[in-house]
Design a protein around this motif. Structure first.
Motif, short mmCIF file in Angstrom:
data_model
loop_
_atom_site.label_atom_id
_atom_site.label_comp_id
_atom_site.label_asym_id
_atom_site.label_seq_id
_atom_site.Cartn_x
_atom_site.Cartn_y
_atom_site.Cartn_z
N UNK A 32 0.85 -1.20 0.00
CA UNK A 32 0.00 0.00 0.00
C UNK A 32 0.88 1.25 0.00
N UNK A 33 0.40 2.32 -0.66
CA UNK A 33 1.20 3.55 -0.75
C UNK A 33 1.61 4.08 0.63
N UNK A 34 0.76 3.82 1.66
CA UNK A 34 1.10 4.36 2.98
C UNK A 34 2.13 3.49 3.71
N UNK A 38 4.84 3.05 -9.12
CA UNK A 38 4.32 2.83 -7.77
C UNK A 38 4.06 4.18 -7.16
N UNK A 39 3.09 4.24 -6.22
CA UNK A 39 2.89 5.50 -5.53
C UNK A 39 3.11 5.34 -4.04
N UNK A 40 3.46 6.43 -3.42
CA UNK A 40 3.72 6.43 -1.99
C UNK A 40 3.04 7.64 -1.38
N UNK A 41 2.41 7.43 -0.20
CA UNK A 41 1.81 8.57 0.51
C UNK A 41 2.82 9.04 1.53
N UNK A 42 3.33 10.23 1.29
CA UNK A 42 4.39 10.74 2.15
C UNK A 42 3.90 11.97 2.92
N UNK A 43 4.73 12.39 3.89
CA UNK A 43 4.28 13.52 4.71
C UNK A 43 4.19 14.77 3.87
N UNK A 96 4.65 9.64 -7.18
CA UNK A 96 4.53 8.57 -8.17
C UNK A 96 5.89 8.39 -8.80
N UNK A 97 6.41 7.16 -8.73
CA UNK A 97 7.75 6.94 -9.27
C UNK A 97 7.91 5.53 -9.78
N UNK A 98 9.03 5.29 -10.49
CA UNK A 98 9.30 3.97 -11.03
C UNK A 98 10.43 3.33 -10.24
#
Lengths: 376, 296
Positions: free
Chosen positions: A287-289, A328-333, A318-320
């Motif tokens: 999961x992105x989080x 892939x995506x990531x939920x960041x601060x 959003x990055x490779x």
């Protein structure tokens, strides 16, 4: 109140199209069950079969233990709320509300009393004399809901009742529906394609795809342990990252997941569950989080940033990942900053990952460790 | 700036509009307004086909003569009965046919075609065909009825039967007009209220009474009015089938006007009656327009 059981309920049309394929589902008395799925997955058809507006091709439908396949809608005593509200355009609100009671030959004084009571509950007393054409979308929605409530049926069937409302109103009505359910304790089946609505409203969610039930469970369970790639990719926005990977042996007898150029060690708790995947290709679900910036204690993966979306409370990167084509995506601060093209090292919370069999699309079962704060 | 130019622009637009509409207005005036004006003038003079001059202005004497004539009164009564019978029966049959047609799934176009055939036939031809079919001794209808023991009926020769025979032939000819218009109205109805009513437990009759009928009200009003206006003007059928007879049993107003003008040669009085009929039709047409506007 109603206890509804679907036993291999199927809807097929002439020409060989099967809209609903052997659905098994139990809706408990007083439960709020959400049927969730993309358009065309058969969720509305399932609801309409329960209502009696569509015939059941095969399988059995039970309400409170009684088989009701052949029963008229009126004898099933369920109320349905349609997506387009389906109000009677030539009747004012009061008559719209009272029509079902009139058909059941309820005395006029009693109809009047119940219409007033329902209108008060929904805050539409001032609209009773108006025609549907003179109402806003949200008001029509309430009238449609009121028309179901006033009959005091055994259960409520809601067919995407919120999807014609604007975003803000939808949030309000969602909360009101939850409140109403708590107040009435009625059995409710709510159909939606909106995963957020499903997550927030449902006591249990039934996710459907291609006419079949894919997974049933409380929202948190379904979210934490998606049974298949479909569920993993459907729930939440952005959804779970699904990356092509392989399980390999690591030093010291452990297992690791190789994703592109990165090798991530699997936590000890999962070794037994994932032992069968050794030397096989899998789909890694994260999961992105569960991707974190500046978390040196976690196994790291490097991604090349493609886009950085500031959404307010957080930043979506959003990055490779290195050595992959898939994004892939990531939920960041919300403090996170990066430029497209930057190479960013992210920590992966391996206790929250899932492995899926690419051939069957199903999750490889593993112990559920629950959610817990990761170690930074 | 634009405020400065707006009036002249608007004026130019208006002038251009008039210029474009002028030819049509001229033609309409020549072929409709002029004859109506001439009829109006004729009705105010002692104008007969024996003496075709506007030499004696008699004011409303023609109108007084018409209104005090028992023949005119009779033709008004006959016309009223005819219009009520024809419109009511055609409406009921047409609505039943329309309701049945909406449930048809396959071959709908074939039904439409069959329905439309009578409408496509010229009224004179309809009259001629039915006159032959209903001939008391040579017609196929009496022959067929004879086969099941019904004695010969003098369809058009008896005052009591002739009226209803003309009504039946008119129904045969015009009922599909109602059916087609009402079918179009039915197919334009929203489907959602029907689903809702079914889910609320309404049966077929209740659905018809509480949903279909009220939703169809505007269409029904327009259909009835159009048919009413046309029925009042019925002429061809009478001319071919009964010539207003036997006696004056089928003496519809338009046929009576024709007789006054060309049998009794009293064009002035005929014109006066035509004007009265026109007033009635105009009133009904205005009612039609108001109904249609209320619908929009």
């Amino acid at each position: 109140m109603a206890h509804i059981v679907l036993d291999k309920v199927t809807k097929s049309y002439a020409g060989g199209v099967t809209a609903v394929d052997a659905v098994d589902l139990e809706i408990r008395d007083g439960e709020l069950m959400v049927l969730l799925g993309p358009s065309g997955c058969g969720k509305s058809t399932t609801l309409r079969m329960i209502a009696g507006l569509e015939t059941i091709s095969s399988g059995d439908l039970y309400i409170d233990g009684e088989r009701v396949n052949e029963k008229d809608p009126r004898d099933r005593d369920l109320a349905i709320v349609f997506q387009n509200y389906a109000l009677y355009p030539h009747m004012n609100v009061a008559r719209n509300l009272g029509f079902g009671l009139k058909l059941r030959r309820v005395p006029p004084a009693e109809i009047e009393r119940r219409v007033q009571e329902t209108a008060r509950m929904l805050g539409i007393e001032a609209l009773l004399k108006r025609r549907p054409a003179q109402l806003s979308g949200g008001q029509r929605q309430r009238v449609a809901l009121g028309r179901a409530l006033v009959r005091q049926p055994r259960g409520f069937l809601l067919d995407e009742p919120l999807s014609n409302l604007d975003a803000q109103l939808r949030t309000t009505m969602r909360l009101e529906l939850i409140k109403l359910h708590r107040q009435l304790g009625a059995t409710i089946i709510h159909v939606t394609h909106d995963q957020l609505e499903a997550m927030t409203m449902g006591e249990r969610i039934c996710i459907m795809d291609g006419g079949k039930v894919v997974q049933v469970g409380p929202p948190a369970d379904v979210y934490r342990n998606p049974a298949s790639l479909f569920v993993a990719g459907f729930l939440a926005s952005p959804p779970m990252n699904l990356l092509p990977a392989a399980v390999v042996g690591s030093d010291g007898g452990g297992l690791a997941v190789r994703v592109g150029a990165t090798t991530l060690p699997l936590p000890e708790e999962y070794l037994q569950a994932y032992a069968g995947c050794r030397d096989r290709s899998v789909v890694l679900g994260v999961r992105p989080e569960d991707l974190h910036e500046a978390a040196p204690a976690l196994p790291q993966i490097t991604v090349a940033a493609n886009a950085v979306e500031m959404v307010g409370p957080e930043v979506i990167l959003v990055g490779t990942p290195e050595g992959l084509e898939t994004e892939a995506s990531a939920r960041l601060s919300r403090a996170f900053r990066a430029e497209p093209g930057d190479r960013i090292s992210l920590g992966v919370d391996m206790r929250q990952i899932h492995l899926f069999d690419p051939a069957t699309g199903l999750a490889v079962p593993r112990p559920d460790l629950g959610f817990e704060p990761h170690r930074r | 700036m634009s405020a400065l130019f707006a009036p002249t622009l608007a004026a130019r637009d208006r002038r251009f509009g008039y210029a474009m509409a002028a030819p049509a207005i001229v033609v309409l005036a020549a072929i409709i307004l002029a004859p109506v004006a001439l009829a109006l003038a004729t009705s105010l003079f002692d104008y007969t086909l024996m003496n075709m001059t506007f030499d004696r202005f008699i004011g409303f004497d023609n109108f007084v003569a018409a209104l005090s004539s028992s023949e005119f009164a009779n033709s008004m009564v006959v016309t009223t009965l005819f219009v009520i019978a024809v419109v009511a029966l055609e409406f009921v049959i047409g609505f039943v046919v329309a309701l049945m047609l909406t449930t048809v799934k396959r071959g709908k176009n074939i039904y439409y075609l069959i329905l439309l055939i009578p409408l496509l036939i010229n009224p004179v031809v309809v009259g001629l065909i039915w006159r032959m079919l209903l001939h008391p001794t040579l017609g196929i209808v009496n022959w067929l009825l004879g086969g099941i023991g019904v004695p010969d009926i003098d369809w058009l020769g008896h005052p009591g039967t002739a009226f209803w025979t003309v009504v039946l032939v008119d129904i045969w000819h015009q009922v599909s007009f109602m059916a087609v218009l009402l079918t179009a109205g039915l197919s334009a109805l929203p489907t959602e209220p029907y689903e809702a009513a079914r889910a609320e437990g309404a049966g077929t009759l209740q659905t018809f009474w509480y949903i279909t009928l009220p939703l169809m009200k505007p269409v029904i009003a327009v259909t009835l009015l159009i048919r009413l206006i046309f029925a009042i003007k019925t002429y061809d059928l009478i001319y071919i089938m009964t010539r207003g007879g036997p006696g004056d049993a089928t003496d519809l107003i338009s046929y009576y006007i024709y007789r006054s003008a060309f049998a009794r040669l009293n064009l002035g009085e005929a014109a006066a009656m035509a004007i009265l009929l026109m007033v009635i039709v105009i009133v009904l047409t205005l009612a039609l327009f108001r109904t249609m506007r209320a619908r929009g």
